[in-house]
Each structure stands twice: as structure tokens, then as C-alpha cells.
Design a protein around this motif. Sequence first.
Motif, PDB file in Angstrom:
ATOM      1  N   PRO A  70      -3.260 -13.074 -19.293  1.00 14.09           N
ATOM      2  CA  PRO A  70      -3.366 -14.527 -19.134  1.00 14.09           C
ATOM      3  C   PRO A  70      -2.045 -15.276 -19.156  1.00 14.09           C
ATOM      4  CG  PRO A  70      -5.115 -13.735 -20.549  1.00 14.09           C
ATOM      5  CD  PRO A  70      -4.199 -12.565 -20.315  1.00 14.09           C
ATOM      6  N   TYR A  71      -1.054 -14.854 -19.958  1.00 11.85           N
ATOM      7  CA  TYR A  71       0.215 -15.581 -20.002  1.00 11.85           C
ATOM      8  C   TYR A  71       0.791 -15.777 -18.604  1.00 11.85           C
ATOM      9  CZ  TYR A  71       1.578 -16.193 -24.919  1.00 11.85           C
ATOM     10  OH  TYR A  71       1.693 -16.625 -26.216  1.00 11.85           O
TER      11      TYR A  71
ATOM     12  N   TYR B 170       3.036 -16.989  -8.215  1.00  4.87           N
ATOM     13  CA  TYR B 170       3.667 -16.827  -9.519  1.00  4.87           C
ATOM     14  C   TYR B 170       3.121 -17.891 -10.464  1.00  4.87           C
ATOM     15  CZ  TYR B 170       6.747 -16.460 -13.423  1.00  4.87           C
ATOM     16  OH  TYR B 170       7.203 -16.303 -14.714  1.00  4.87           O
ATOM     17  N   LEU B 171       2.423 -17.446 -11.501  1.00  5.64           N
ATOM     18  CA  LEU B 171       1.809 -18.338 -12.467  1.00  5.64           C
ATOM     19  C   LEU B 171       2.310 -17.990 -13.865  1.00  5.64           C
ATOM     20  CD1 LEU B 171      -1.872 -17.898 -11.181  1.00  5.64           C
ATOM     21  CD2 LEU B 171      -0.232 -19.650 -10.464  1.00  5.64           C
ATOM     22  N   THR B 172       2.523 -18.999 -14.688  1.00  2.98           N
ATOM     23  CA  THR B 172       2.918 -18.728 -16.066  1.00  2.98           C
ATOM     24  C   THR B 172       2.555 -19.893 -16.967  1.00  2.98           C
ATOM     25  OG1 THR B 172       4.749 -18.076 -17.529  1.00  2.98           O
ATOM     26  CG2 THR B 172       5.267 -19.637 -15.788  1.00  2.98           C
ATOM     27  N   TYR B 173       2.214 -19.565 -18.206  1.00  5.04           N
ATOM     28  CA  TYR B 173       2.132 -20.591 -19.240  1.00  5.04           C
ATOM     29  C   TYR B 173       3.513 -21.252 -19.384  1.00  5.04           C
ATOM     30  CZ  TYR B 173      -2.242 -18.632 -21.273  1.00  5.04           C
ATOM     31  OH  TYR B 173      -3.517 -18.210 -21.513  1.00  5.04           O
ATOM     32  N   PRO B 174       3.623 -22.352 -20.135  1.00  8.65           N
ATOM     33  CA  PRO B 174       4.950 -22.885 -20.490  1.00  8.65           C
ATOM     34  C   PRO B 174       5.658 -21.896 -21.416  1.00  8.65           C
ATOM     35  CG  PRO B 174       3.272 -24.573 -20.713  1.00  8.65           C
ATOM     36  CD  PRO B 174       2.539 -23.271 -20.552  1.00  8.65           C
TER      37      PRO B 174
ATOM     38  N   PHE C 259      -2.200 -24.857 -13.114  1.00  7.65           N
ATOM     39  CA  PHE C 259      -2.361 -23.484 -13.578  1.00  7.65           C
ATOM     40  C   PHE C 259      -3.826 -23.095 -13.720  1.00  7.65           C
ATOM     41  CE2 PHE C 259      -2.984 -20.365 -16.903  1.00  7.65           C
ATOM     42  CZ  PHE C 259      -2.005 -19.418 -16.675  1.00  7.65           C
ATOM     43  N   ILE C 260      -4.648 -23.982 -14.259  1.00  7.63           N
ATOM     44  CA  ILE C 260      -5.998 -23.607 -14.660  1.00  7.63           C
ATOM     45  C   ILE C 260      -7.047 -23.913 -13.586  1.00  7.63           C
ATOM     46  CG2 ILE C 260      -5.496 -23.857 -17.115  1.00  7.63           C
ATOM     47  CD1 ILE C 260      -6.852 -26.577 -17.046  1.00  7.63           C
ATOM     48  N   GLU C 261      -6.648 -24.157 -12.353  1.00  6.28           N
ATOM     49  CA  GLU C 261      -7.600 -24.500 -11.299  1.00  6.28           C
ATOM     50  C   GLU C 261      -7.570 -23.456 -10.193  1.00  6.28           C
ATOM     51  OE1 GLU C 261      -7.573 -28.545  -9.981  1.00  6.28           O
ATOM     52  OE2 GLU C 261      -6.825 -29.285 -11.905  1.00  6.28           O
ATOM     53  N   PRO C 262      -8.425 -22.435 -10.259  1.00  6.85           N
ATOM     54  CA  PRO C 262      -8.443 -21.386  -9.231  1.00  6.85           C
ATOM     55  C   PRO C 262      -8.666 -21.925  -7.820  1.00  6.85           C
ATOM     56  CG  PRO C 262      -9.779 -20.765 -11.125  1.00  6.85           C
ATOM     57  CD  PRO C 262      -9.393 -22.189 -11.333  1.00  6.85           C
ATOM     58  N   LYS C 263      -9.488 -22.956  -7.708  1.00  7.15           N
ATOM     59  CA  LYS C 263      -9.760 -23.522  -6.381  1.00  7.15           C
ATOM     60  C   LYS C 263      -8.481 -24.069  -5.761  1.00  7.15           C
ATOM     61  CE  LYS C 263     -12.581 -26.942  -3.955  1.00  7.15           C
ATOM     62  NZ  LYS C 263     -13.611 -28.016  -4.103  1.00  7.15           N
ATOM     63  N   ARG C 264      -7.672 -24.760  -6.534  1.00  5.65           N
ATOM     64  CA  ARG C 264      -6.420 -25.330  -6.017  1.00  5.65           C
ATOM     65  C   ARG C 264      -5.425 -24.215  -5.671  1.00  5.65           C
ATOM     66  NH1 ARG C 264      -5.441 -30.566  -7.983  1.00  5.65           N
ATOM     67  NH2 ARG C 264      -3.393 -30.427  -6.960  1.00  5.65           N
TER      68      ARG C 264
END
Length: 447
Positions: A226-227, A308-312, A352-357
Amino acid sequence: MKFLFVHQNFPGQYLHLIRHLARSGQHEIVFISENNENVISGVRRVIYRAPHTPPPNSHPGIRDFAIGLGRADGVAQAAMTLKNLGFVPDIILGHHGWGELLNMQDVFPGVPVLGYFEFFYHTDNYDVGFDPEFPLLPEMLPRIRAKNAINLQALNNPGWGQTPTLFQRSTYPDWAQTRISVLREGVDLDLCRPNPKAARTTCTFGDVTISPKDRLITYVARDLEPYRGFHVFMRALPTILEKCPQAQVALVGGDGVSYGARLPHGTWKQRMLSEVGDRLDLDRVHFLGKVPYDGFRALLQRSDAHVYLTYPFVASWSLREAMAMGCAIVGSDTAPVREFIEDGQTGLLTPFIEPKRIAESVLTLLDNRKQAKALREAARSEAEATLCMNDYLNRYEDLIEQVSGISPSHESTPVPSISPKKKRAARKEAGTAKPSKAKATRTRVEA
């Protein structure tokens, strides 16, 4: 100069700097670390033993600190052996995260220390408390604060700090930020470069074959967790695969957990496949595991859309390399990514938390090749302007000179005085105060 490096995993963040210093043939380079098989010509290794794990009944909040103190003892013993053999460094460089540098001022009093500060932990809106899917339990608050015990000890010790991004420095308390320089890390732009021919040829990655007719979506993380937004990316895939029949998806990363908590059972890959697997054409979703570096580069050079996705949290090296290789990037609209990617200019940013976007942004790049091409070129241009390895190494030498009072390029040459104009320009570029200039003899640099 005499350099002493400290990092549990040789060579850690110091690979490029050490190679650069070793190539000059002017320096004595010693590296204290745990044992591993890595070798760099011209570097003398000194091994210390990993500390014992605290007893299981220890308070969870002290475990990291206890291990850090054990590491500090082991490194100090190794350093004392070096000192008894006649080695006294001109500067010590090391990563503060594991506590290894905590006792170095006792072994080498007065020797300048340039320490790597990576991240200061917070109880909300950074890596913890950011993702609503994983709410923070109240009993975790003291443990998170306790994770900064080593950080706080290191900040109270003599020396100067460095960190690679403005975001990472901003995680530290205001009073500490004036003692930390931002030293942006570089990429080998010759090795990591676009390959326009890749999209016009059939490419093979392990057992996966990608033809010129395919539209390749790539995702890279050290581990699928998830990070780095693995769970969100997997939820975006059904829409992407449904709306783009030519889409092929390649995911690089292991099945472990590098950051955050482990699952009680199984892996995140297994969990996400159990959630969305029945909505995926698994013949078009390829889990490549951990791949050799040449394969990683070839994959990104072929990529039509790189996610590329990441938490802060700390930005991955793969983001820098993706920019250098001219990827069309879909990135999370989080602070670490915004420091590298400008939305609509060098990539597309999405919540980050919107799969549709996320799916919509990926499909935009697959459908609009003109826009994707412009973003690729702009990402590469930005990498050339801000991530050049030679520029990074030159800035590194400048910082070493300011901290130690000795120029690595002109050994034993006293540092000339820096004009006020140059000092102001340097502070403006780094966004921080600079370390006090030390004399050519070894002196401690303090705030």
C-alpha cells in the motif's frame, strides 16, 4: 582526503559518490557496514556485527531504539579499531536512520560528520494516517513518536545534515531544518535515456512478449504494498483493461513489505487478486517480480504509461529514472511526487485513493499519443535540468568542502573564503542555511 562512510547496507545511498571518489585515485576510502557481497574497487570494507534483537517482552516503542543503540556500539568498536591502526578520517558520512553514527563523536572528536536524514515520522497525514483504508489505532501513537528517538539523538549530536528533497526536509521540526541541506540526487542520464525504437519492436521481458501493437502500462516498486499504492493501482486495472483491449500491464516488485505493517496472512498481491482478480484478464497482467537493472530499464523505455504512486513518504529512485527515460508518467498527487512532476507539464497527477481517476489518466495517455509524447519529452528535459549525475556529484563535493573545510578535488588545499554573494546564491538554491565553513584542519560543524 580520508573518507569514512557508515551504512548498514554497503554502499547504500553512497554508490555514485564512492565510485566518483575512487575513480580519482586521490582518496583513502573506508566503509563500515554489515557484511554483504558488494564490492567497489578502491574501497576498504570494515564489517560490524548486527546487534541482538531485544527480548520479545520489550516495550514495542523501544525496540528500534534498542537496536539502533546496538548498532552504534558495533560501529564505534569498528571505528576504534581503525583509529588504533592509525586511520583518522577528514570527514564521516553516514545514514542516521539506524543509529550507526550516534557514538562517532566519542571515537573521533572534532571530525566533521555529514549525516543523511531521510524521514521524520508523524502521527497523521504523512505515511501514517494518510490512507483512510488503514485508520490509525490510538495505541500506535506512542510507538510512532518513539520511532523518532534515533532522529532526535542524531539531531542533537555534532554535525551537519543532508537530505535529497524539500519534502523530506519539511518532515523535520522547524528548529532542525536549518541544519539540513537539500542535496538533490542525480541519475545517470546516459544509462537511463529514452529508446524510441523500443515501441517499434517486439520486446521480451522474462516470459512476457510485448508487440508494437500492444499498449504497455508499467508499475514499479521495491515491494507490492500500500505505501506505493499497489492496492489502488490494482483496483484501477479492470477499467483500464476493459476500455483498452490492447493494454498489457507489467508490475515489477517483490511480495514482501518494505514499509508499513505486514499482513497477518499471505501477501498484498494475493489479497488484491482475491479482491479484483475475477474482473481482470490475467493473461494481460504480468507480475515480473524483481528484475535485473537492464531489464528494468528496457521495460520503462518501452512503457506507454508508467504509474508511480506513493504515500507522503520518501520518493523512490524509480521515479527519477522513469523521468530520465522519458516515461509518460501518471503520478499520485502527493507532496513527494509534486516535487518532481508538474501536472500537465511533465506528467499527469491524480488523487492517490481514487482508482477511477488513476484509470482515466492512464487511458488518456494511451488514447492521446500527442499529449503522451509531449509529456515524455518534458519529463526527459526536466531530468536533464535537475537530475544530472555530474551536477549532483559536483554539488556533493561542494557540500563536503563546506562541512570539512577540504576540497575533495584539491586535497589538502585550504578552502578560500566564500563571498557573501555566493553564500546567498547557495542558500537560495538549497532553500536552507548552509553549514559554517570549517578550517582545513578537522573541526566540528554545528548549528
